[in-house]
Write a protein that holds these residues in place. Structure first.
Motif, PDB file in Angstrom:
ATOM      1  N   ARG A   1      12.709   7.973  22.613  1.00 30.99           N
ATOM      2  CA  ARG A   1      13.509   7.181  23.816  1.00 30.99           C
ATOM      3  C   ARG A   1      14.314   5.899  22.962  1.00 30.99           C
ATOM      4  NH1 ARG A   1      10.475   5.571  28.715  1.00 30.99           N
ATOM      5  NH2 ARG A   1      10.007   3.791  27.659  1.00 30.99           N
ATOM      6  N   SER A   2      13.628   5.257  22.263  1.00 27.60           N
ATOM      7  CA  SER A   2      14.006   3.949  21.832  1.00 27.60           C
ATOM      8  C   SER A   2      15.225   4.346  20.767  1.00 27.60           C
ATOM      9  CB  SER A   2      12.924   3.208  20.857  1.00 27.60           C
ATOM     10  OG  SER A   2      11.795   2.866  22.108  1.00 27.60           O
ATOM     11  N   TRP A   3      15.081   5.368  19.792  1.00 29.75           N
ATOM     12  CA  TRP A   3      16.253   5.795  19.095  1.00 29.75           C
ATOM     13  C   TRP A   3      17.214   6.125  19.937  1.00 29.75           C
ATOM     14  CZ3 TRP A   3      16.319   8.093  13.703  1.00 29.75           C
ATOM     15  CH2 TRP A   3      15.129   7.687  12.816  1.00 29.75           C
TER      16      TRP A   3
ATOM     17  N   ALA B   1       5.698   0.824  19.956  1.00 27.77           N
ATOM     18  CA  ALA B   1       6.545   2.163  20.214  1.00 27.77           C
ATOM     19  C   ALA B   1       8.290   1.676  20.364  1.00 27.77           C
ATOM     20  CB  ALA B   1       6.126   2.780  21.179  1.00 27.77           C
ATOM     21  N   PHE B   2       8.106   0.937  21.383  1.00 31.06           N
ATOM     22  CA  PHE B   2       9.581   0.474  21.437  1.00 31.06           C
ATOM     23  C   PHE B   2      10.343  -0.187  20.586  1.00 31.06           C
ATOM     24  CE2 PHE B   2      13.172  -2.070  23.381  1.00 31.06           C
ATOM     25  CZ  PHE B   2      13.688  -1.109  24.251  1.00 31.06           C
ATOM     26  N   GLY B   3       9.628  -1.120  19.680  1.00 25.87           N
ATOM     27  CA  GLY B   3      10.055  -1.890  18.507  1.00 25.87           C
ATOM     28  C   GLY B   3      10.298  -0.885  17.439  1.00 25.87           C
ATOM     29  N   MET B   4       9.391   0.335  17.250  1.00 33.52           N
ATOM     30  CA  MET B   4       9.917   1.137  16.280  1.00 33.52           C
ATOM     31  C   MET B   4      11.090   1.813  16.200  1.00 33.52           C
ATOM     32  SD  MET B   4       6.011   3.072  15.641  1.00 33.52           S
ATOM     33  CE  MET B   4       6.585   4.273  14.929  1.00 33.52           C
ATOM     34  N   GLY B   5      11.796   1.715  17.449  1.00 35.10           N
ATOM     35  CA  GLY B   5      13.347   2.145  17.681  1.00 35.10           C
ATOM     36  C   GLY B   5      13.943   1.336  16.806  1.00 35.10           C
ATOM     37  N   ALA B   6      13.386   0.282  16.208  1.00 36.99           N
ATOM     38  CA  ALA B   6      14.308  -0.707  15.049  1.00 36.99           C
ATOM     39  C   ALA B   6      14.411   0.153  14.070  1.00 36.99           C
ATOM     40  CB  ALA B   6      13.671  -1.856  14.877  1.00 36.99           C
ATOM     41  N   ILE B   7      13.661   1.003  13.563  1.00 34.47           N
ATOM     42  CA  ILE B   7      13.974   1.698  12.505  1.00 34.47           C
ATOM     43  C   ILE B   7      14.979   2.715  12.752  1.00 34.47           C
ATOM     44  CG2 ILE B   7      12.776   3.611  11.177  1.00 34.47           C
ATOM     45  CD1 ILE B   7       9.904   2.537  11.692  1.00 34.47           C
TER      46      ILE B   7
ATOM     47  N   SER C   1      17.804   1.843  14.542  1.00 34.07           N
ATOM     48  CA  SER C   1      18.800   1.089  14.219  1.00 34.07           C
ATOM     49  C   SER C   1      19.262   1.187  12.727  1.00 34.07           C
ATOM     50  CB  SER C   1      18.600  -0.402  14.899  1.00 34.07           C
ATOM     51  OG  SER C   1      18.182  -0.369  15.996  1.00 34.07           O
ATOM     52  N   VAL C   2      18.269   1.083  11.966  1.00 31.45           N
ATOM     53  CA  VAL C   2      18.592   1.045  10.566  1.00 31.45           C
ATOM     54  C   VAL C   2      18.993   2.647  10.081  1.00 31.45           C
ATOM     55  CG1 VAL C   2      17.953   0.715   8.210  1.00 31.45           C
ATOM     56  CG2 VAL C   2      17.153  -0.774  10.068  1.00 31.45           C
ATOM     57  N   ALA C   3      18.352   3.542  10.523  1.00 33.72           N
ATOM     58  CA  ALA C   3      18.629   5.085  10.162  1.00 33.72           C
ATOM     59  C   ALA C   3      20.054   5.376  10.581  1.00 33.72           C
ATOM     60  CB  ALA C   3      17.493   5.655  10.806  1.00 33.72           C
ATOM     61  N   LEU C   4      20.366   5.048  11.918  1.00 33.60           N
ATOM     62  CA  LEU C   4      21.552   5.495  12.533  1.00 33.60           C
ATOM     63  C   LEU C   4      22.631   4.599  12.018  1.00 33.60           C
ATOM     64  CD1 LEU C   4      20.426   5.509  16.397  1.00 33.60           C
ATOM     65  CD2 LEU C   4      20.874   7.347  14.923  1.00 33.60           C
ATOM     66  N   GLY C   5      22.512   3.439  11.436  1.00 30.80           N
ATOM     67  CA  GLY C   5      23.520   2.632  10.913  1.00 30.80           C
ATOM     68  C   GLY C   5      23.976   3.242   9.644  1.00 30.80           C
ATOM     69  N   VAL C   6      22.715   3.711   8.656  1.00 30.00           N
ATOM     70  CA  VAL C   6      22.963   4.308   7.481  1.00 30.00           C
ATOM     71  C   VAL C   6      23.625   5.755   7.724  1.00 30.00           C
ATOM     72  CG1 VAL C   6      21.941   5.543   5.401  1.00 30.00           C
ATOM     73  CG2 VAL C   6      21.121   3.215   6.436  1.00 30.00           C
TER      74      VAL C   6
ATOM     75  N   ILE D   1      26.504   9.746  16.842  1.00 31.01           N
ATOM     76  CA  ILE D   1      26.707   9.684  18.555  1.00 31.01           C
ATOM     77  C   ILE D   1      26.082  11.286  18.948  1.00 31.01           C
ATOM     78  CG2 ILE D   1      27.693   9.632  20.471  1.00 31.01           C
ATOM     79  CD1 ILE D   1      26.861   6.941  19.248  1.00 31.01           C
ATOM     80  N   ILE D   2      26.568  12.228  18.207  1.00 33.89           N
ATOM     81  CA  ILE D   2      26.240  13.456  18.497  1.00 33.89           C
ATOM     82  C   ILE D   2      24.691  13.802  18.442  1.00 33.89           C
ATOM     83  CG2 ILE D   2      26.460  15.911  17.994  1.00 33.89           C
ATOM     84  CD1 ILE D   2      29.609  15.530  17.744  1.00 33.89           C
ATOM     85  N   PHE D   3      24.059  13.279  17.206  1.00 34.65           N
ATOM     86  CA  PHE D   3      22.691  13.304  16.718  1.00 34.65           C
ATOM     87  C   PHE D   3      21.791  12.769  18.054  1.00 34.65           C
ATOM     88  CE2 PHE D   3      19.045  11.096  14.875  1.00 34.65           C
ATOM     89  CZ  PHE D   3      18.351  12.050  14.435  1.00 34.65           C
ATOM     90  N   THR D   4      22.553  11.383  18.180  1.00 34.42           N
ATOM     91  CA  THR D   4      21.755  10.588  19.290  1.00 34.42           C
ATOM     92  C   THR D   4      21.369  11.048  20.555  1.00 34.42           C
ATOM     93  OG1 THR D   4      22.690   8.376  17.911  1.00 34.42           O
ATOM     94  CG2 THR D   4      21.784   8.349  20.100  1.00 34.42           C
ATOM     95  N   VAL D   5      22.488  11.737  21.134  1.00 33.50           N
ATOM     96  CA  VAL D   5      22.431  12.279  22.422  1.00 33.50           C
ATOM     97  C   VAL D   5      21.532  13.483  22.466  1.00 33.50           C
ATOM     98  CG1 VAL D   5      24.554  11.223  23.099  1.00 33.50           C
ATOM     99  CG2 VAL D   5      24.454  13.732  22.002  1.00 33.50           C
ATOM    100  N   CYS D   6      21.222  14.106  21.406  1.00 31.87           N
ATOM    101  CA  CYS D   6      20.287  15.288  21.325  1.00 31.87           C
ATOM    102  C   CYS D   6      18.457  14.727  21.386  1.00 31.87           C
ATOM    103  CB  CYS D   6      20.463  16.157  20.143  1.00 31.87           C
ATOM    104  SG  CYS D   6      22.026  16.937  20.035  1.00 31.87           S
ATOM    105  N   LEU D   7      18.310  13.445  21.221  1.00 35.42           N
ATOM    106  CA  LEU D   7      17.126  12.877  21.229  1.00 35.42           C
ATOM    107  C   LEU D   7      16.339  13.066  22.341  1.00 35.42           C
ATOM    108  CD1 LEU D   7      17.867   9.968  19.136  1.00 35.42           C
ATOM    109  CD2 LEU D   7      16.363  11.699  18.386  1.00 35.42           C
TER     110      LEU D   7
END
Length: 415
Positions: A244-246, A364-370, A372-377, A388-394
């Motif tokens: 959910r954090s991702w 758990a929520f802070g691990m969503g910071a990973i 942020s990096v992964a989605l930025g890359v 964004i398409i990948f994100t909305v499938c989570l």
């Protein structure tokens, strides 16, 4: 004797009164704390223009902020479970105050990174003890109490796009100095909370430990089985909050850029989408607790992810006007379980409020910071739209919620 003590404990819990003034004040303090934390992503468009930062660098800044908080929160929680620390609350906000000053005056990427570490440390000190205050003031309305506390935090996060549109974009990076006033106000409120918290600690009496020297094999087997269920459930809950954090990171950090690129709107207008998402999420957080008190925590956790999944998948394919409505509904539904997951975890592991709050709200929520990096890359690699398409499938990962034990099962395990 043992049965009598158990009856008395249950009776005390049922008679406990909800201390609404304390819940409101700690909720406001949570709003101010998370508003300070939200200054960082709100500055992203400004920093990208003024310093020429890449999406990867923006992801690293988000990672530094959230990872600092996530790694330290469980440690703070474990320590305060053994030794309650009321004044960790105002001390944490003082650290955030220093971080805000550094952020406003930072001349380079690395000074920004150091500044957000201070903000992360402040958040790490605040959140476990803030959750404990909400638990202590809850009485027999734990879902509602945690919702009041958490809706403050979500409301603070919702202010980020407004801060960007009306303060940071017109004034630039130096505009962050205005938020030192927010930090100072939070410190004053938390000094009041710390005094009440200290009184509650002084009033509490040591709980007499009861040692049972002989246990039947049947009882031992049940204890071992319950332990396995609890460990599995906490691990699964952390993974679900991680997913959910991702999703949250993808929307709050990158959807504004997606809107600018695909809808051809200015930066200030793109921030309205994030405000709508987080504002609706704050409302959902408030209603999630009372709904969980009535219908069950696992039910709300399941519906929050699975109910938002089909709408989230539609989001990248709608026109800019309909996107406002859709992103509001998604925010309301998916964040309705924000406070509920904390209470569910607290009831899975009673007596370890600080540790559990640190794990769920922090780790758990802070691990969503990973994320942020992964989605930025990922955005630099395959493009913003595909990211964004990948994100909305989570949210589809919410199918795993059916593996969690029911509320009744959790109660039975601890009887």
């Amino acid at each position: 004797m043992m049965q009598a003590q158990k009856i008395n404990a249950n009776s005390d819990q049922s008679k406990a009164q909800t201390v609404y003034p304390i819940l409101i004040v700690i909720g406001i303090a949570h709003l101010l704390n998370d508003a300070l934390q939200s200054v960082v992503p709100a500055l992203f468009p400004v920093l990208q223009n003024s310093m020429g930062l890449t999406f990867t660098q923006l992801g690293l800044i988000a990672f530094a902020l959230n990872a600092t908080s996530s790694l330290i929160q469980p440690i703070v929680g474990m320590y305060t479970d053994k030794k309650p620390s009321p004044y960790a609350l105002p001390i944490g906000l003082t650290l955030s105050l220093f971080g805000i000053i550094g952020l406003a005056l930072a001349p380079s990427f690395w000074i920004i990174m150091i500044s957000v570490l201070f903000i992360g440390l402040g958040s790490a000190a605040f959140h476990p003890e803030g959750s404990r205050v909400a638990y202590m003031a809850a009485g027999n309305r734990r879902g509602l109490a945690q919702s009041i506390y958490q809706v403050g935090g979500n409301s603070g996060q919702a202010l980020a796009p407004l801060m960007a549109a009306f303060i940071l974009l017109p004034l630039g990076q130096i505009g962050a100095l205005w938020f030192t006033l927010v930090a100072a106000a939070a410190v004053v409120l938390l000094l009041y909370i710390a005094a009440w918290y200290k009184q509650q600690v002084n009033k509490s009496k040591p709980v007499e430990k009861i040692v049972v020297h002989k246990k039947t094999m049947k009882h031992e087997k049940r204890l071992n089985e319950n332990k396995r269920i609890i460990v599995f459930s906490i691990s699964l809950l952390i993974f679900l909050v991680f997913a959910r954090s991702w999703f949250h990171a993808g929307i709050t950090n990158f959807y504004a850029f997606y809107a600018i690129e695909n809808y051809g709107i200015p930066i200030a207008d793109s921030q309205i989408y994030i405000f709508v998402f987080l504002g609706a999420g704050a409302i959902g957080t408030f209603f999630g607790g009372p709904l969980a008190d009535r219908f069950g925590k696992r039910v709300v956790i399941s519906l929050s992810m699975l109910g938002s999944a089909p709408l989230a998948i539609l989001l990248p394919f709608v026109d800019p006007t309909f996107a406002y409505l859709l992103i509001a509904i998604i925010g309301f539904i998916i964040l309705s379980s924000f406070s509920v997951t904390v209470v569910y975890a607290q009831e899975l592991v009673p007596g370890r409020i600080g540790l559990v709050s640190g794990l769920i709200v922090g780790l758990a929520f802070g691990m969503g910071a990973i994320g942020s990096v992964a989605l930025g890359v990922l955005a630099d690699w395959i493009g913003l739209t595909n990211t964004i398409i990948f994100t909305v499938c989570l949210p589809l990962i919410g199918l795993l919620t059916f593996l969690l034990p029911s509320d009744q099962k959790v109660r039975e395990m601890h009887n």
